[in-house]
Write a protein that holds these residues in place. Structure first.
Motif, PDB file in Angstrom:
ATOM      1  N   GLU A  72      -5.013  -0.838  -3.227  1.00  0.00           N
ATOM      2  CA  GLU A  72      -4.964   0.464  -2.549  1.00  0.00           C
ATOM      3  C   GLU A  72      -3.532   0.976  -2.389  1.00  0.00           C
ATOM      4  O   GLU A  72      -3.317   2.162  -2.179  1.00  0.00           O
ATOM      5  CB  GLU A  72      -5.617   0.378  -1.164  1.00  0.00           C
ATOM      6  CG  GLU A  72      -7.083  -0.017  -1.170  1.00  0.00           C
ATOM      7  CD  GLU A  72      -7.296  -1.531  -1.325  1.00  0.00           C
ATOM      8  OE1 GLU A  72      -8.376  -1.911  -1.779  1.00  0.00           O
ATOM      9  OE2 GLU A  72      -6.384  -2.314  -1.017  1.00  0.00           O
ATOM     10  N   LEU A  73      -2.574   0.084  -2.446  1.00  0.00           N
ATOM     11  CA  LEU A  73      -1.167   0.490  -2.320  1.00  0.00           C
ATOM     12  C   LEU A  73      -0.677   0.948  -3.685  1.00  0.00           C
ATOM     13  O   LEU A  73      -0.117   0.188  -4.463  1.00  0.00           O
ATOM     14  CB  LEU A  73      -0.316  -0.663  -1.789  1.00  0.00           C
ATOM     15  CG  LEU A  73      -0.644  -1.135  -0.385  1.00  0.00           C
ATOM     16  CD1 LEU A  73       0.215  -2.333  -0.018  1.00  0.00           C
ATOM     17  CD2 LEU A  73      -0.436  -0.018   0.623  1.00  0.00           C
ATOM     18  N   LYS A  74      -0.877   2.190  -3.965  1.00  0.00           N
ATOM     19  CA  LYS A  74      -0.572   2.741  -5.289  1.00  0.00           C
ATOM     20  C   LYS A  74       0.921   2.755  -5.605  1.00  0.00           C
ATOM     21  O   LYS A  74       1.304   2.762  -6.754  1.00  0.00           O
ATOM     22  CB  LYS A  74      -1.132   4.161  -5.417  1.00  0.00           C
ATOM     23  CG  LYS A  74      -2.619   4.266  -5.141  1.00  0.00           C
ATOM     24  CD  LYS A  74      -3.416   3.688  -6.264  1.00  0.00           C
ATOM     25  CE  LYS A  74      -4.891   3.963  -6.014  1.00  0.00           C
ATOM     26  NZ  LYS A  74      -5.749   2.943  -6.509  1.00  0.00           N
ATOM     27  N   ARG A  75       1.768   2.759  -4.568  1.00  0.00           N
ATOM     28  CA  ARG A  75       3.210   2.838  -4.804  1.00  0.00           C
ATOM     29  C   ARG A  75       3.934   1.562  -4.390  1.00  0.00           C
ATOM     30  O   ARG A  75       5.132   1.587  -4.125  1.00  0.00           O
ATOM     31  CB  ARG A  75       3.782   4.045  -4.067  1.00  0.00           C
ATOM     32  CG  ARG A  75       3.234   5.354  -4.626  1.00  0.00           C
ATOM     33  CD  ARG A  75       3.732   6.550  -3.883  1.00  0.00           C
ATOM     34  NE  ARG A  75       5.182   6.584  -3.840  1.00  0.00           N
ATOM     35  CZ  ARG A  75       5.890   7.340  -3.027  1.00  0.00           C
ATOM     36  NH1 ARG A  75       5.278   8.143  -2.196  1.00  0.00           N
ATOM     37  NH2 ARG A  75       7.197   7.316  -3.043  1.00  0.00           N
ATOM     38  N   ALA A  76       3.214   0.459  -4.336  1.00  0.00           N
ATOM     39  CA  ALA A  76       3.831  -0.825  -4.012  1.00  0.00           C
ATOM     40  C   ALA A  76       3.887  -1.666  -5.283  1.00  0.00           C
ATOM     41  O   ALA A  76       2.903  -1.765  -6.020  1.00  0.00           O
ATOM     42  CB  ALA A  76       3.020  -1.542  -2.938  1.00  0.00           C
ATOM     43  N   TYR A  77       5.046  -2.234  -5.525  1.00  0.00           N
ATOM     44  CA  TYR A  77       5.242  -3.006  -6.744  1.00  0.00           C
ATOM     45  C   TYR A  77       5.902  -4.336  -6.406  1.00  0.00           C
ATOM     46  O   TYR A  77       6.701  -4.416  -5.472  1.00  0.00           O
ATOM     47  CB  TYR A  77       6.136  -2.249  -7.731  1.00  0.00           C
ATOM     48  CG  TYR A  77       5.590  -0.888  -8.073  1.00  0.00           C
ATOM     49  CD1 TYR A  77       4.630  -0.744  -9.058  1.00  0.00           C
ATOM     50  CD2 TYR A  77       6.023   0.240  -7.382  1.00  0.00           C
ATOM     51  CE1 TYR A  77       4.118   0.509  -9.364  1.00  0.00           C
ATOM     52  CE2 TYR A  77       5.515   1.490  -7.689  1.00  0.00           C
ATOM     53  CZ  TYR A  77       4.564   1.616  -8.677  1.00  0.00           C
ATOM     54  OH  TYR A  77       4.055   2.847  -8.977  1.00  0.00           O
ATOM     55  N   TYR A  78       5.596  -5.319  -7.183  1.00  0.00           N
ATOM     56  CA  TYR A  78       6.223  -6.621  -7.036  1.00  0.00           C
ATOM     57  C   TYR A  78       6.953  -6.938  -8.333  1.00  0.00           C
ATOM     58  O   TYR A  78       6.388  -6.815  -9.423  1.00  0.00           O
ATOM     59  CB  TYR A  78       5.163  -7.693  -6.749  1.00  0.00           C
ATOM     60  CG  TYR A  78       5.759  -9.064  -6.700  1.00  0.00           C
ATOM     61  CD1 TYR A  78       6.472  -9.487  -5.589  1.00  0.00           C
ATOM     62  CD2 TYR A  78       5.658  -9.932  -7.779  1.00  0.00           C
ATOM     63  CE1 TYR A  78       7.045 -10.743  -5.543  1.00  0.00           C
ATOM     64  CE2 TYR A  78       6.231 -11.186  -7.742  1.00  0.00           C
ATOM     65  CZ  TYR A  78       6.922 -11.578  -6.625  1.00  0.00           C
ATOM     66  OH  TYR A  78       7.498 -12.806  -6.584  1.00  0.00           O
ATOM     67  N   HIS A  79       8.191  -7.318  -8.220  1.00  0.00           N
ATOM     68  CA  HIS A  79       8.997  -7.672  -9.387  1.00  0.00           C
ATOM     69  C   HIS A  79       9.440  -9.109  -9.223  1.00  0.00           C
ATOM     70  O   HIS A  79      10.051  -9.468  -8.216  1.00  0.00           O
ATOM     71  CB  HIS A  79      10.216  -6.747  -9.496  1.00  0.00           C
ATOM     72  CG  HIS A  79       9.839  -5.306  -9.555  1.00  0.00           C
ATOM     73  ND1 HIS A  79       9.373  -4.709 -10.694  1.00  0.00           N
ATOM     74  CD2 HIS A  79       9.834  -4.349  -8.602  1.00  0.00           C
ATOM     75  CE1 HIS A  79       9.105  -3.440 -10.451  1.00  0.00           C
ATOM     76  NE2 HIS A  79       9.380  -3.197  -9.182  1.00  0.00           N
TER      77      HIS A  79
END
Length: 144
Positions: A11-18
């Motif tokens: 649901e977190l469309k603008r959360a990213y993990y690098h």
């Protein structure tokens, strides 16, 4: 460096993990295992397309000790201002801990939060710092 990408809710469309570690911008990557990627903060900011920003609102870092090698990069003039620093510190080395706090203070960061992370033992502390105008702290000191 764990892989937490599958733990980020869809649901977190603008959360990213690098999945890469942080190293000093002018340093070499630590030798802590094969197939691990390390990048400097400025390189990370450029790769993420943030170099044109004036401010990064929140910088959260829990890098299992790299904070003692990278903190000067957080306050460098060639990166966007980091408005809030949320950092977990580990095993404070006596030869670096005073410079760590003095450098953040000199750069205008005010500590507003300190909490032990008791989940992983007594040697981890969570800190919150906020960047304030230097006149804010100067006025407080002058009144004492």
């Amino acid at each position: 460096m764990g892989n937490y990408e599958n733990k980020v809710p869809k649901e977190l469309k603008r959360a990213y993990y690098h999945q890469w570690g942080l190293m000093r911008q002018d340093g070499k990557a630590p030798n802590i295992g094969e197939n691990r990627v390390f990048k400097g903060l400025k390189d990370t900011i450029v790769e993420l397309g943030h170099e044109a920003l004036d401010v990064i609102d929140i910088f959260k870092i829990d890098c299992e000790g790299c904070e003692w090698e990278t903190y000067r990069d957080w306050i460098a003039n060639d990166i966007p201002m980091l408005h809030q620093l949320l950092v977990e510190v580990h095993e404070a080395p006596m030869d670096k801990v005073l410079d760590f706090f003095d450098s953040l203070d000199t750069a205008g960061y005010l500590r507003y939060h300190k909490e032990p992370n008791i989940q992983f033992g007594p040697n981890c502390l969570e800190y919150g710092f906020v960047k304030v105008d230097k006149s804010f702290t100067e006025k407080k000191i002058d009144k004492q």
